[in-house]
Design a protein around this motif. Structure first.
Motif, PDB file in Angstrom:
ATOM      1  N   ALA B  45      55.537  37.467  -5.979  1.00  0.00           N
ATOM      2  CA  ALA B  45      55.144  38.951  -5.279  1.00  0.00           C
ATOM      3  C   ALA B  45      52.975  38.250  -5.205  1.00  0.00           C
ATOM      4  O   ALA B  45      52.685  38.517  -4.310  1.00  0.00           O
ATOM      5  CB  ALA B  45      54.999  40.020  -5.875  1.00  0.00           C
ATOM      6  N   THR B  46      52.769  37.802  -6.005  1.00  0.00           N
ATOM      7  CA  THR B  46      51.709  37.438  -6.399  1.00  0.00           C
ATOM      8  C   THR B  46      50.837  36.831  -5.586  1.00  0.00           C
ATOM      9  O   THR B  46      50.102  36.596  -4.700  1.00  0.00           O
ATOM     10  CB  THR B  46      50.644  36.815  -7.794  1.00  0.00           C
ATOM     11  N   VAL B  47      52.026  35.821  -5.475  1.00  0.00           N
ATOM     12  CA  VAL B  47      51.575  34.825  -4.611  1.00  0.00           C
ATOM     13  C   VAL B  47      51.377  35.318  -2.963  1.00  0.00           C
ATOM     14  O   VAL B  47      50.540  34.607  -2.244  1.00  0.00           O
ATOM     15  CB  VAL B  47      52.581  33.602  -4.098  1.00  0.00           C
ATOM     16  N   TYR B  48      52.306  36.094  -2.696  1.00  0.00           N
ATOM     17  CA  TYR B  48      51.837  36.059  -0.945  1.00  0.00           C
ATOM     18  C   TYR B  48      51.096  37.211  -0.945  1.00  0.00           C
ATOM     19  O   TYR B  48      50.235  37.351   0.060  1.00  0.00           O
ATOM     20  CB  TYR B  48      53.471  37.227  -0.854  1.00  0.00           C
ATOM     21  N   ARG B  49      50.608  38.124  -2.542  1.00  0.00           N
ATOM     22  CA  ARG B  49      49.440  38.860  -1.905  1.00  0.00           C
ATOM     23  C   ARG B  49      48.463  37.873  -1.803  1.00  0.00           C
ATOM     24  O   ARG B  49      47.454  38.498  -0.878  1.00  0.00           O
ATOM     25  CB  ARG B  49      49.602  39.965  -3.343  1.00  0.00           C
ATOM     26  N   ALA B  50      48.459  36.656  -2.772  1.00  0.00           N
ATOM     27  CA  ALA B  50      47.036  35.924  -2.818  1.00  0.00           C
ATOM     28  C   ALA B  50      47.217  35.501  -0.653  1.00  0.00           C
ATOM     29  O   ALA B  50      45.652  35.559  -0.425  1.00  0.00           O
ATOM     30  CB  ALA B  50      47.234  35.279  -3.766  1.00  0.00           C
ATOM     31  N   ILE B  51      48.239  34.731  -0.467  1.00  0.00           N
ATOM     32  CA  ILE B  51      48.343  34.214   1.184  1.00  0.00           C
ATOM     33  C   ILE B  51      47.477  35.115   1.948  1.00  0.00           C
ATOM     34  O   ILE B  51      46.904  34.679   2.665  1.00  0.00           O
ATOM     35  CB  ILE B  51      49.461  33.581   0.819  1.00  0.00           C
ATOM     36  N   ASN B  52      48.298  36.291   1.394  1.00  0.00           N
ATOM     37  CA  ASN B  52      47.810  37.509   3.055  1.00  0.00           C
ATOM     38  C   ASN B  52      46.553  37.575   3.139  1.00  0.00           C
ATOM     39  O   ASN B  52      45.604  38.046   3.702  1.00  0.00           O
ATOM     40  CB  ASN B  52      48.786  38.536   2.695  1.00  0.00           C
ATOM     41  N   GLN B  53      45.504  37.047   1.666  1.00  0.00           N
ATOM     42  CA  GLN B  53      44.444  37.944   1.217  1.00  0.00           C
ATOM     43  C   GLN B  53      43.371  36.776   1.753  1.00  0.00           C
ATOM     44  O   GLN B  53      42.752  37.089   2.879  1.00  0.00           O
ATOM     45  CB  GLN B  53      43.213  38.513   0.158  1.00  0.00           C
ATOM     46  N   LEU B  54      43.938  35.109   1.359  1.00  0.00           N
ATOM     47  CA  LEU B  54      43.006  34.064   2.123  1.00  0.00           C
ATOM     48  C   LEU B  54      43.493  34.511   3.408  1.00  0.00           C
ATOM     49  O   LEU B  54      42.148  33.660   3.955  1.00  0.00           O
ATOM     50  CB  LEU B  54      43.429  33.110   1.194  1.00  0.00           C
ATOM     51  N   VAL B  55      44.417  34.863   4.380  1.00  0.00           N
ATOM     52  CA  VAL B  55      44.357  34.187   5.439  1.00  0.00           C
ATOM     53  C   VAL B  55      43.819  35.046   6.008  1.00  0.00           C
ATOM     54  O   VAL B  55      42.755  35.164   6.429  1.00  0.00           O
ATOM     55  CB  VAL B  55      46.247  34.702   5.723  1.00  0.00           C
ATOM     56  N   GLU B  56      43.335  36.881   5.647  1.00  0.00           N
ATOM     57  CA  GLU B  56      42.852  37.730   6.420  1.00  0.00           C
ATOM     58  C   GLU B  56      40.988  36.890   6.240  1.00  0.00           C
ATOM     59  O   GLU B  56      40.440  37.565   6.784  1.00  0.00           O
ATOM     60  CB  GLU B  56      42.584  38.535   5.764  1.00  0.00           C
ATOM     61  N   GLU B  57      40.689  37.094   5.246  1.00  0.00           N
ATOM     62  CA  GLU B  57      39.573  36.392   4.691  1.00  0.00           C
ATOM     63  C   GLU B  57      38.648  35.022   5.661  1.00  0.00           C
ATOM     64  O   GLU B  57      37.577  34.581   5.363  1.00  0.00           O
ATOM     65  CB  GLU B  57      39.350  36.354   3.381  1.00  0.00           C
ATOM     66  N   GLY B  58      40.046  34.134   6.264  1.00  0.00           N
ATOM     67  CA  GLY B  58      40.083  32.658   7.162  1.00  0.00           C
ATOM     68  C   GLY B  58      39.634  31.664   5.744  1.00  0.00           C
ATOM     69  O   GLY B  58      39.343  30.860   6.483  1.00  0.00           O
ATOM     70  N   TRP B  59      40.515  32.261   5.219  1.00  0.00           N
ATOM     71  CA  TRP B  59      40.134  30.983   4.857  1.00  0.00           C
ATOM     72  C   TRP B  59      41.105  29.622   4.991  1.00  0.00           C
ATOM     73  O   TRP B  59      41.224  28.789   4.417  1.00  0.00           O
ATOM     74  CB  TRP B  59      40.153  30.710   2.690  1.00  0.00           C
ATOM     75  N   LEU B  60      42.379  30.746   4.694  1.00  0.00           N
ATOM     76  CA  LEU B  60      43.849  29.225   5.769  1.00  0.00           C
ATOM     77  C   LEU B  60      44.094  29.695   6.917  1.00  0.00           C
ATOM     78  O   LEU B  60      44.180  30.898   7.348  1.00  0.00           O
ATOM     79  CB  LEU B  60      44.973  30.663   4.496  1.00  0.00           C
ATOM     80  N   VAL B  61      44.538  29.379   7.528  1.00  0.00           N
ATOM     81  CA  VAL B  61      45.174  29.398   8.469  1.00  0.00           C
ATOM     82  C   VAL B  61      47.011  29.481   8.558  1.00  0.00           C
ATOM     83  O   VAL B  61      47.581  28.329   8.026  1.00  0.00           O
ATOM     84  CB  VAL B  61      44.696  27.994   9.697  1.00  0.00           C
ATOM     85  N   THR B  62      47.744  29.955   9.092  1.00  0.00           N
ATOM     86  CA  THR B  62      49.016  30.234   9.225  1.00  0.00           C
ATOM     87  C   THR B  62      49.538  28.075  10.437  1.00  0.00           C
ATOM     88  O   THR B  62      48.143  27.833  10.568  1.00  0.00           O
ATOM     89  CB  THR B  62      49.659  30.817   9.382  1.00  0.00           C
ATOM     90  N   VAL B  63      50.579  27.808   9.748  1.00  0.00           N
ATOM     91  CA  VAL B  63      51.027  26.757  10.328  1.00  0.00           C
ATOM     92  C   VAL B  63      52.092  27.234  10.917  1.00  0.00           C
ATOM     93  O   VAL B  63      52.741  27.714  10.198  1.00  0.00           O
ATOM     94  CB  VAL B  63      50.933  25.538   9.417  1.00  0.00           C
TER      95      VAL B  63
END
Lengths: 132, 132
Positions: B45-63
């Motif tokens: 759950a923490t992983v999902y929360r972190a990923i969603n945050q990082l995508v939202e702040e533009g640090w990650l992009v979805t592939v």
DNA sequence: ATGATATTGATAATTCATTATCAACAAGTA
DNA sequence: TACTTGTTGATAATGAATTATCAATATCAT
């Protein structure tokens, strides 16, 4: 007797018809929407059964599209081709041709067995509707 | 007070670290596997929360990968590149380069805005393990 | 160090696509 | 026509990924 027989049903006929008349990859639900117009009682389970059969007998092939969580299907008798995904209307079109130089991109030690290419943009219809 | 604050936690640190050190797109479960080695109690759950945050702040992009029902993520600051998907182990590798001649494939009246390319085959590791 | 509260982890709940179940139905054969 | 049995449709079950819940914990300003 003794031989397994496959019966000809209106359901399977309409499901095949949907693929023959729609020149783009279809998902199970899309097939139900299309074939269901002519056979209102058609059920989703029958669509899945038919699709699985048609894939097994080689009449359909699966189409994997990036971002589409569920895969779609199209006639197997089309040659190697790729797809154009319209960013506006979401429809997927077949395109001919294939880029070259792919093997140059393969890292050392890797072996290339296939590839998928999807072009994105605006289709001609959307181009007219909302030019940019 | 009044301002929403974001706290620095070891969990989020390790999750970011997983992406920074692994040069291929990762799914949520893969992130858990990697970061979980350093934080054994890390939860999905923490992983999902972190990923969603990082995508939202533009640090990650979805592939988005064809045929992969679940999407993966990678650092947003990589330039344009494509991916190699191993048919054996399922891992996805970054590849440089880009095929030419794509615009020749675009039907008349269509406008090309982008493309996705995925190479399939065996990665070097699987090539050694199960040569063919 | 203390307190307010953002965050975590375990897990229940949810969502959605696909498959299994099974009584009712219908295709094809005699 | 009648019978055999493959097929269907409604729905329950399954499987897998993601999200919600909530008490316990950890961070950070004071």
């Amino acid at each position: 007797m003794g031989t397994v027989m496959e019966r000809q049903t209106s359901q399977r006929h309409e499901i095949r018809r949907a693929f023959e008349r729609t020149h783009r990859p279809l998902g199970a639900q899309e097939v139900l929407d299309i074939a269901g117009k002519r056979l209102p009682k058609l059920g989703i389970a029958t669509v899945y059964r038919a699709i699985n059969q048609l894939v097994e007998e080689g009449w359909l092939v699966t189409v994997k599209l990036p971002g589409e969580p569920t895969c779609k299907y199209e006639l197997a008798n089309k040659g190697h081709h790729h797809h154009f995904h319209c960013n506006d209307c979401g429809k997927v079109y077949d395109v001919d041709g294939c880029p070259g130089g792919l093997s140059d991109m393969v890292p050392d030690g890797f072996s290339l067995q296939g590839h998928d290419l999807v072009l994105y943009g605006q289709c001609d219809t959307c181009e007219k509707t909302a030019p940019r």
